[in-house]
Design an enzyme around this catalytic site. Sequence first.
Site, mmCIF file in Angstrom:
data_model
loop_
_atom_site.group_PDB
_atom_site.id
_atom_site.type_symbol
_atom_site.label_atom_id
_atom_site.label_comp_id
_atom_site.label_asym_id
_atom_site.label_seq_id
_atom_site.Cartn_x
_atom_site.Cartn_y
_atom_site.Cartn_z
ATOM 1 N N HIS A 186 -5.702 -3.743 -1.094
ATOM 2 C CA HIS A 186 -5.509 -2.711 -2.122
ATOM 3 C C HIS A 186 -5.561 -3.308 -3.531
ATOM 4 C CE1 HIS A 186 -4.650 0.672 0.560
ATOM 5 N NE2 HIS A 186 -4.120 -0.242 1.350
ATOM 6 N N SER A 202 0.797 -1.226 0.000
ATOM 7 C CA SER A 202 0.000 0.000 0.000
ATOM 8 C C SER A 202 0.828 1.273 0.000
ATOM 9 C CB SER A 202 -0.938 0.006 1.206
ATOM 10 O OG SER A 202 -0.215 -0.053 2.425
ATOM 11 N N LYS A 213 -12.538 -0.528 1.736
ATOM 12 C CA LYS A 213 -11.889 0.265 0.687
ATOM 13 C C LYS A 213 -12.770 0.256 -0.557
ATOM 14 C CE LYS A 213 -7.198 -0.028 2.517
ATOM 15 N NZ LYS A 213 -7.567 -0.480 3.869
#
Length: 427
Positions: free
Chosen positions: A242, A214, A273
């Site tokens: 991610h 990340s 996310k």
Amino acid sequence: MSLGKAARSLVKPLRGVLRSSAPALNRSYAAVAEARAVLESELDGIRAAGTWKAERIITSKQGPQITVDGSQSGILNFCANNYLGLSSHPDVVQAGIDALKAYGAGLSSVRFICGTQDLHKNLEQKLAQFHEREDCILYASCFDANAGLFEVLLGPDDAVLSDELNHASIIDGIRLCRAKRLRYKHMDLGDLEKKLKESQSSRMRLVVTDGVFSMDGDVAPLTGICDLAEQYGAMVFIDECHATGFLGPRGRGTDELLGVMDRVHIVNSTLGKALGGAAGGYTVGPKPLIDLLRQRSRPYLFSNSLPPPVVGCATQAVDLLLASNAIAQSMTAKTMRFRNKMTQAGFTISGSAHPICPVMLGDARLASLMADDMLKLGVYVIGFSFPVVPKGKARIRVQISAAHTDEDIDHCVDAFIQTGRKHGVVS
């Protein structure tokens, strides 16, 4: 005995107790004062180093444009993990409202006592389907998923081989298990093979890596990792926080992007996310592992169930991705537009072809000052410095969203150029 005499007889010993406790109270106050001085000194050191992490106050919903306390108008947001723009997607928001009305605010319980609803089981089934794995277990966060996995799976006869730049939650989770721990150099297949040879006497071995790292936006060499794991009889685990939702042709993640979905055995990821952006994490993998986690994983057993509105939002986000890959496919062109324009302007951008675009600056104070100046130009970004990244590698981490327009991206680049010239970063 009169009432007055009785009262006086009680007061005398009480005074004695109070007098005798005074030195103890003084010592307690002194200990608190000493601790306070130590903490203030530590905080002063953070400020002096330029690594103080101020929290800006957002006064709107999350999205490509936000309002920020103290700013006069809308601000372009380039540092959220809202990769697909689903945090404020109308269908996702409505699903959360519907779940709130139908199922309430929360369960007031952990899963195995009184906290499992059909909502939870439905989302777990859809996440297993999405990742093409046998089963899934939900957690309050992916940090909890990482904290709960390794202790259950691995014992003292086993070994875990971890990339040195893995996320802090992976590091903490590995610390909780009793397996032999070997750390290999970042994305270094040669060093990983060396560690696999060193651990050949172990009962089970697990290679552990972020799918995407990340802080730098670099993608783990999963093909090579899987080749080595198969050669030496190890399993492979990836953290996909991610990557889930937007990497790969259908947004399934790093393993799909690199064609190794059937060779990666365990995946942990997040709902916080790309998949709605609220909260929650999960593990997908073999059903016996998921069943064992339900019996022994401490963050699962001792944490309240995910609230129904969060589950409702995440379920709708997964449904959107199961129905179409259009949102995921829109990311590539926007990511490369930003990376190419910034590189042409003279900035150094770490990583490759990922919407995490770290603008490398080196100096922590410079990163913080530039981020503040960018806000004045209508762009919300944050400087990252130690201990989030290594000393000397401060950066501003830009994150591209599918909800950003080409005009948004160009405005961000222009603001970087103006700010970079002011601080002598670019000419």
